[in-house]
Scaffold this motif. Structure first.
Motif, PDB file in Angstrom:
ATOM      1  N   ALA A 181      22.087  40.672 -25.387  1.00  0.00           N
ATOM      2  CA  ALA A 181      23.042  41.783 -25.266  1.00  0.00           C
ATOM      3  C   ALA A 181      22.661  42.942 -26.192  1.00  0.00           C
ATOM      4  O   ALA A 181      22.655  44.104 -25.781  1.00  0.00           O
ATOM      5  CB  ALA A 181      24.455  41.298 -25.575  1.00  0.00           C
ATOM      6  N   SER A 221      25.132  36.084 -20.218  1.00  0.00           N
ATOM      7  CA  SER A 221      24.075  37.099 -20.221  1.00  0.00           C
ATOM      8  C   SER A 221      24.137  37.941 -18.950  1.00  0.00           C
ATOM      9  O   SER A 221      23.942  39.165 -18.996  1.00  0.00           O
ATOM     10  CB  SER A 221      22.697  36.463 -20.385  1.00  0.00           C
ATOM     11  OG  SER A 221      22.516  35.441 -19.470  1.00  0.00           O
ATOM     12  N   SER A 224      27.052  40.284 -19.456  1.00  0.00           N
ATOM     13  CA  SER A 224      26.731  41.352 -20.414  1.00  0.00           C
ATOM     14  C   SER A 224      25.811  42.380 -19.780  1.00  0.00           C
ATOM     15  O   SER A 224      25.978  43.588 -19.991  1.00  0.00           O
ATOM     16  CB  SER A 224      26.105  40.770 -21.681  1.00  0.00           C
ATOM     17  OG  SER A 224      24.847  40.216 -21.410  1.00  0.00           O
TER      18      SER A 224
END
Lengths: 422, 409
Positions: A181, A221, A224
């Protein structure tokens, strides 16, 4: 008299101030590297504690000599308030005071990091320190697991989960999704021309995160990434649409490759347990069951909860409930839940209101926490509180720039043009 | 004193007009009533009856077993051809690890409650045996010996189920093997154990003789064996076919945790949904075997649907009332009064505390059921966020007014 002279000489010495700041940057780097590298490995797990003590000493030194007005914002006390509330249930029910003490130390860590970021004074530098420390950890990870990674067959094999050498593989996954991120944010939001290079480190963190086999890593992930893209290109809808569509297509194509067959299976299991409450094979999803169990226990002890580690003791399961929200409801009751998630919503709300691009990372992290709440416990993780410290630093210190100043800075005439820049 | 005046100022931020005082009081009382009404409403639900059985089962485990670990509930089919028992492999794998701590959850058994008399005279003619049955025997390597394909029963040898007749084979325990060897005048050694494999053993089932081939020997350790042994004593492992009147039984292990017991009871109701099945509490390991166990089985096929529908209907009305009250408080701007927000705290918590106290006194699940506490939890969370949001908004408004008045001055 002599002490006063010494005090003043240090206070006025710009070089010492500079070196203190550099030392704090180095300690931040080392500490962020040490958490995934050593925290799960006896006897090296003492290293992060030693580094934290050094960091505290340098931060205190810097504040004593070089900071004039120390203002501690009120919102910094939300997490300590949560930890204080946690003591009630712990006293009356679970009696796991050692675990509660870990929470106390974690909240102190958060405060120390907050003040460290105040000293560093440069958010992007802070992000880069974290990314570089995770790159160093990635190098370490590759050194340990290079054979398994080179042998691509292990990706589609039964036991391909890497990371156990360092700590719980899901914890390693969480370090990688934070690193992903940060790195992706710098790549898309960075002001320097070289910042897009961080996309390469993002790709590295993503690949290594997949090798941990953590479903939570995959979910968070991806969330993000989409959040970063949406925040970055919100004003440019066509670019946003193109990037989102191509990302989705690329993801679908990759996940259907034989190479990632196990990854696909784990993701399907995760989606099935969210939607239908059971895994792909029809077996009962332990995790969704334990979430229900956590909420059931929490509802029976709604005011105080059962204290730190309460679910593990009072459920007969012997471990945590595998979902942050149900663990907090069970262990700390409705008030603990309100404080903790109120904190997340508060940061999200403040960061969305502030018209400053760098603060958007706070929104992204809060969205990641909300997504992760259903598949992971993060309220006891050290990396969570480093992220909270960054978020508090940004919302308390990075001000919304006034329209007039922005016009001068960017030489733009209208608010729309300025918002594009921001 | 300064603090008290500040608190007073915050609480009295909005003067409640006379006409609004009635709305203020009615809203507070209504919130209180809505939250209190949840508890008796949810006592009508079917789930509450299951929860009651689960709690009673937990008490049975706590008070009427020596180990305080398990009480087993058996499900049997009245006619196995029409209504078979669910595959033990599928069910075991589904439930194994449902509640992680290494405790047995399910086993496919025969004669667990010792209703029939089964013995192996060559071993012991007095002990009534049970069977653990399985439909698959592809045993796997495990710690230098072997393990059953899905039951965590540890075995001496790989086992060859085609020894003798295809279905007439058994796995015996190490103690049973020792007893056999002892009676033959042999010592217990690996070679002698190996020699036992393939030999036949006579098993009496209700005084009728049957020949079985000894196909393997299992070890008597680990949580799985101990759990089985606790609820049904000595047993052998066999295949899925048994002579009349023996019937296959699905054995669920109830424990000292209400939620787990509720889970198993709901599972039984979903897998065995019609009246071709019967449930029994296996009293083998109960200290007092004379107790009437019917009360613990009231969860099975609850027929009083009417009360369930009534309960759900009232609960839905309750939810609508709750949302309406929140909306009215916003429309009437009562939420701008910090005093109202403060009074809302006891209004929302007192019902819960009241019924919790009642539950502690009476130990009756119907006053403090799962659905009631869950609904209460959701409502209270919403109220807390509602209070926090408007309280902060009101404080900001007060500060803004203060700044403006200072500026004017």
């Amino acid at each position: 008299m002599k002490a006063r002279l010494l005090f003043n000489s240090i206070k006025n010495n710009i070089r010492i101030k500079k070196y203190t700041r550099i030392a704090i940057c180095i300690l931040l780097f080392l500490y962020t590297f040490s958490i995934p590298s050593f925290v799960g490995r006896n006897p090296f797990n003492i290293i992060p504690y030693v580094l934290m003590v050094l960091l505290i000493l340098f931060v205190v030194f810097h504040f004593v000599f070089f900071k004039k007005n120390i203002q501690i914002p009120k919102n910094l006390f939300i997490i300590p308030a949560f930890v204080s509330w946690a003591l009630i249930g712990t006293i009356f029910y679970s009696h796991l005071f050692r675990s509660w003490l870990s929470l106390v130390l974690i909240s102190i860590t958060m405060m120390v990091f907050y003040f460290s970021f105040l000293i560093v004074e440069n958010p992007f530098l802070t992000f880069k320190i974290i990314v570089f420390s995770m790159l160093a950890f990635s190098l370490y990870f590759l050194l340990v697991y290079y054979k398994d990674i080179i042998n691509f067959k292990s990706f589609s094999g039964e036991s391909f989960r890497l990371g156990g050498y360092f700590d719980n593989v899901n914890s390693i996954g969480s370090y990688f999704y934070f690193a992903f991120a940060f790195s992706t944010f710098i790549a898309f939001f960075g002001k320097k021309k070289t910042d897009p290079i961080f996309a390469v480190s993002s790709a590295l963190f993503f690949v290594l995160g997949i090798t941990t086999g953590s479903r939570n890593f995959l979910l968070v992930s991806v969330v993000s990434f989409f959040a970063i893209i949406i925040f970055r290109y919100w004003k440019k809808k066509i670019i946003l649409l193109i990037i989102l569509l191509s990302s989705i297509i690329a993801f679908i194509v990759l996940i259907n490759l034989p190479l990632f067959s196990v990854v696909k299976e784990r993701l399907t299991n995760l989606l099935n347990s969210f939607l239908f409450g059971f895994g792909a094979s029809g077996s009962i999803g332990e995790r969704s069951l334990w979430q229900q169990y956590g909420i059931y226990l929490g509802s029976k002890q709604m005011i105080t909860g059962f204290g730190t580690g309460g679910f593990s003791i009072f459920s007969g399961v012997g471990t945590y409930s595998h979902a942050n929200y149900s663990e907090i409801i069970c262990n700390y009751g409705v008030f603990g839940f309100a404080i903790y998630y109120g904190n997340i919503l508060y940061i999200l709300y403040k960061s969305i209101l502030l018209k400053n691009r760098i603060v958007k990372i706070s929104s992204i992290f809060m969205i990641m926490f909300i997504a992760s709440s259903f598949s992971n416990i993060f309220y006891t993780a050290k990396d969570t509180y480093i992220v909270f410290a960054i978020c508090y630093y940004l919302i308390n210190n990075v001000k919304q720039e006034s329209f007039e100043l922005l016009k001068i800075r960017f030489n733009k005439a209208t608010i729309d043009e300025l918002e594009v820049v921001i | 004193m300064k603090i008290f005046s500040k608190i007073r100022k915050i609480l009295m931020n909005k003067k409640i007009e006379r006409k609004d005082r009635l709305v203020f009081s009615v809203l507070l009382c209504s919130f209180f009533v809505v939250l209190i009404a949840i508890f008796p409403t949810c006592s009508l639900l079917k789930e509450t009856k299951i929860e009651d059985c689960a709690c009673q089962m937990s008490e049975l485990v706590r008070n009427n077993t020596s180990s305080k670990e398990y009480v087993s509930v058996l499900v049997e089919s009245i006619n196995e051809d029409d209504s078979p028992i669910y595959s033990p492999r599928e069910e075991y794998l589904s439930l194994h690890g449902a509640f992680r701590e290494s405790k047995i959850t399910y086993a496919g058994v025969v004669n667990a409650n010792k209703e029939n008399f089964i013995c192996a005279p060559e071993i012991d003619s007095q002990t009534n045996l049970s069977f653990l049955y399985a439909n698959v025997f592809s045993n796997v390597e495990y710690n230098n010996h072997w393990k059953h394909e899905y039951y965590p029963l540890e075995l001496m040898f790989k086992g060859d189920q085609t020894t003798g007749s295809r279905y007439s084979f058994v796995y015996i325990s190490q103690s049973q093997a020792d007893s056999l060897l002892n009676k033959k005048g042999l010592i217990s050694s690996e070679k002698n154990y190996q020699d036992l494999i393939g030999t036949s053993i006579t098993i009496l089932i209700n005084s009728i003789e049957y020949e079985y081939a000894i196909s393997n020997i299992y070890y008597e350790f680990n949580y799985f064996y101990e759990g089985l042994h606790e609820v049904m004593g000595n047993f052998m492992v066999g295949f899925t076919k048994y002579p009349e009147p023996l019937k296959k039984q699905a054995c669920y292990f109830m424990r000292n945790y209400e939620f787990q017991n509720m889970f198993y009871m709901n599972r039984i109701n979903s897998l065995y949904p019609n009246e071709n099945y019967i449930v029994k509490v296996n009293d083998f390991n109960l200290i007092d075997k004379t107790i009437n166990t019917d009360q613990y089985l009231a969860f099975f096929h609850i027929k009083e649907i009417g009360f369930n529908v009534l309960g759900i209907s009232i609960l839905i009305l309750d939810c609508i009332a709750f949302v309406t009250l929140l909306s009215v408080s916003i429309i009437k701007r009562i939420n701008q009064s910090n005093l109202f927000l403060l009074c809302l705290v006891p209004a929302s918590l007192v019902p819960y505390l009241l019924f919790k106290f009642l539950f502690i006194l009476t130990n009756n699940v119907f006053v403090f059921s799962k659905f009631a506490t869950l609904a209460n939890l959701v409502f209270v969370i919403i109220i807390i966020f509602y209070i926090c949001f408007f309280f902060i908004k009101n404080i900001r408004h007060i500060k803004k007014e203060e700044n403006e008045s200072t500026f004017i001055v």
